[in-house]
Design a protein around this motif. Structure first.
Motif, mmCIF file in Angstrom:
data_model
loop_
_atom_site.group_PDB
_atom_site.id
_atom_site.type_symbol
_atom_site.label_atom_id
_atom_site.label_comp_id
_atom_site.label_asym_id
_atom_site.label_seq_id
_atom_site.Cartn_x
_atom_site.Cartn_y
_atom_site.Cartn_z
ATOM 1 N N TYR A 209 0.830 -1.211 0.000
ATOM 2 C CA TYR A 209 0.000 0.000 0.000
ATOM 3 C C TYR A 209 0.862 1.256 0.000
ATOM 4 C CZ TYR A 209 -3.008 3.692 1.929
ATOM 5 O OH TYR A 209 -3.669 4.887 2.154
ATOM 6 N N ARG A 210 1.817 1.293 0.894
ATOM 7 C CA ARG A 210 2.619 2.510 1.042
ATOM 8 C C ARG A 210 3.519 2.753 -0.173
ATOM 9 N NH1 ARG A 210 3.300 0.756 7.260
ATOM 10 N NH2 ARG A 210 1.807 2.204 8.195
ATOM 11 N N THR A 211 4.066 1.696 -0.751
ATOM 12 C CA THR A 211 4.965 1.878 -1.895
ATOM 13 C C THR A 211 4.200 2.177 -3.184
ATOM 14 O OG1 THR A 211 5.011 -0.523 -2.247
ATOM 15 C CG2 THR A 211 6.794 0.452 -0.944
ATOM 16 N N SER A 212 2.936 1.788 -3.250
ATOM 17 C CA SER A 212 2.148 2.066 -4.448
ATOM 18 C C SER A 212 1.314 3.343 -4.317
ATOM 19 C CB SER A 212 1.216 0.887 -4.763
ATOM 20 O OG SER A 212 0.285 0.684 -3.709
ATOM 21 N N PHE A 213 1.408 4.005 -3.165
ATOM 22 C CA PHE A 213 0.527 5.149 -2.894
ATOM 23 C C PHE A 213 0.822 6.339 -3.816
ATOM 24 C CE2 PHE A 213 -0.804 9.049 -0.835
ATOM 25 C CZ PHE A 213 -2.081 8.738 -0.414
ATOM 26 N N LYS A 214 -0.266 6.903 -4.331
ATOM 27 C CA LYS A 214 -0.192 8.120 -5.130
ATOM 28 C C LYS A 214 -1.104 9.160 -4.487
ATOM 29 C CE LYS A 214 0.563 5.553 -9.422
ATOM 30 N NZ LYS A 214 0.024 5.216 -10.771
ATOM 31 N N PRO A 215 -0.583 10.344 -4.187
ATOM 32 C CA PRO A 215 -1.432 11.380 -3.573
ATOM 33 C C PRO A 215 -2.669 11.645 -4.414
ATOM 34 C CG PRO A 215 0.871 12.018 -3.512
ATOM 35 C CD PRO A 215 0.797 10.798 -4.377
ATOM 36 N N SER A 216 -3.765 11.965 -3.730
ATOM 37 C CA SER A 216 -5.048 12.190 -4.399
ATOM 38 C C SER A 216 -5.753 13.368 -3.756
ATOM 39 C CB SER A 216 -5.919 10.940 -4.274
ATOM 40 O OG SER A 216 -6.324 10.766 -2.911
ATOM 41 N N ALA A 217 -6.927 13.685 -4.259
ATOM 42 C CA ALA A 217 -7.748 14.728 -3.650
ATOM 43 C C ALA A 217 -8.207 14.313 -2.263
ATOM 44 C CB ALA A 217 -8.944 15.029 -4.545
ATOM 45 N N VAL A 218 -8.157 13.009 -1.974
ATOM 46 C CA VAL A 218 -8.595 12.479 -0.683
ATOM 47 C C VAL A 218 -7.472 12.519 0.341
ATOM 48 C CG1 VAL A 218 -9.496 10.435 0.500
ATOM 49 C CG2 VAL A 218 -10.284 10.996 -1.810
#
Length: 337
Positions: A209-218
């Motif tokens: 999860y952490r390594t694939s995370f992309k910032p979003s509007a959420v």
């Protein structure tokens, strides 16, 4: 290392129907626990969708969420989770749009991709038996589009969720493997892991999860909630005795059985085989039974291991008064840490 008091703790209520009890009793106890949890400072109160299980009352999850939200004042109430594969995304958008309209700013929508049932129940819900969860990203995209006034491209032309459209209902992805972990990371959504029954995959899933995370509007950074099984009592001996109800429930699941939550027993020896005991205990790496000192010590270890942003606690305890006291003891030790 974070102090426990800096981490939100929440309640995962599996709405147990105990031996000798009814679903009506379960709903009464659920609301009673929710009111106490609110007073003790718990952050969220989540209920889970399960079907064809005589020991779980929350099959109509949205209705029970409404029951809890109506009887409380400030605690966030939501699903842990709704099994999206069982439902048309439009209907979930409408249901949670209704809940958010009735209880604004208090509703969470946690989503899972498993059916939460056996094949017979899945067939009864008209769920295609050829589905394997691979359709979940498409269903999720459609569901999110119903809340987004600009999301017409991901939903059927001319179809709107009323109520639902334009409302901010936080969506969480729930999982016990890497699939939802990676999807939540790619979409920039918060992620909750069911480590209270799938402990082996917790750390790999959080890493994914952490390594694939992309910032979003959420979210601008990863946010994880870790599920724990906790049975707290005045003494570790008493807590371990109370925890035998949960162990009996796990044992039935291993054997492919369902049933109501059973009273505690003095010993599990004679009830399980050596192989079943080993299998069951391996599933309890993130289940804690003890007094406040023992629970606090293990919680601090788990914080160090997981760097969790939140914890959500499931306590399958037969006696309602003992269940209340378990959650009260956890709240006390968190505040005092």
């Amino acid at each position: 290392m974070n102090k426990l008091q800096d981490i939100p703790f929440s309640v995962l209520d599996l709405a147990p129907i105990v031996e000798g009890g009814t679903a009506a009793d379960s709903f009464h106890n659920t609301l009673d626990l929710a009111r106490h949890a609110e007073a003790w400072g718990y952050h969220r109160y989540w209920l889970a969708e399960h079907h064809n299980m005589p020991g779980i009352a929350s099959s109509a999850t949205s209705l029970v969420i409404g029951h809890v939200a109506a009887g409380t004042k400030s605690i966030r109430v939501g699903s842990g989770g709704i099994m999206l594969s069982n439902h048309a995304p439009l209907m979930i958008a409408e249901q949670f749009g209704t809940l958010e309209s009735l209880y604004p700013g208090r509703i969470d929508l946690g989503l899972g991709r498993a059916p939460g049932s056996d094949q017979a129940a899945a067939r009864a819900m008209r769920r295609g038996l050829g589905q394997d969860g691979s359709e979940f990203p498409e269903q999720l995209s459609e569901l999110r589009a119903y809340f987004d006034p600009e999301g017409a491209g991901s939903r059927p032309l001319g179809v709107r969720a009323v109520p639902g459209e334009g409302l901010n209902v936080p969506i969480w992805l729930l999982g016990s493997s890497g699939f939802s972990a990676q999807l939540a990371g790619q979409l920039g959504l918060p992620f909750a892991f069911a480590s209270h029954f799938a402990p082996d995959y917790l750390l790999p899933a959080l890493h994914l999860y952490r390594t694939s995370f992309k910032p979003s509007a959420v979210l601008d950074k990863p946010h994880v909630m870790v599920g724990l099984g906790i049975t707290a009592a005045e003494t570790t001996e008493q807590a371990r005795w109370l925890a035998t109800s949960q162990q009996q429930q796990f044992l039935n699941i291993i054997r492919g059985r369902t049933g109501k939550l059973q009273p505690p027993v003095d010993s599990m020896e004679g009830l399980w085989s050596p192989q079943e005991k080993a299998m069951l205990l391996s599933k309890q790496l993130y289940s804690i039974a003890g007094d406040q000192t023992a629970i606090k010590e293990r919680l601090l270890q788990i914080v160090e291991e997981t760097q969790a942003d939140e914890f959500i606690v499931a306590s399958q305890i037969y006696d309602h008064t003992a269940r209340l006291h378990s959650y009260e003891l956890v709240a006390e030790l968190v505040k005092g840490s």
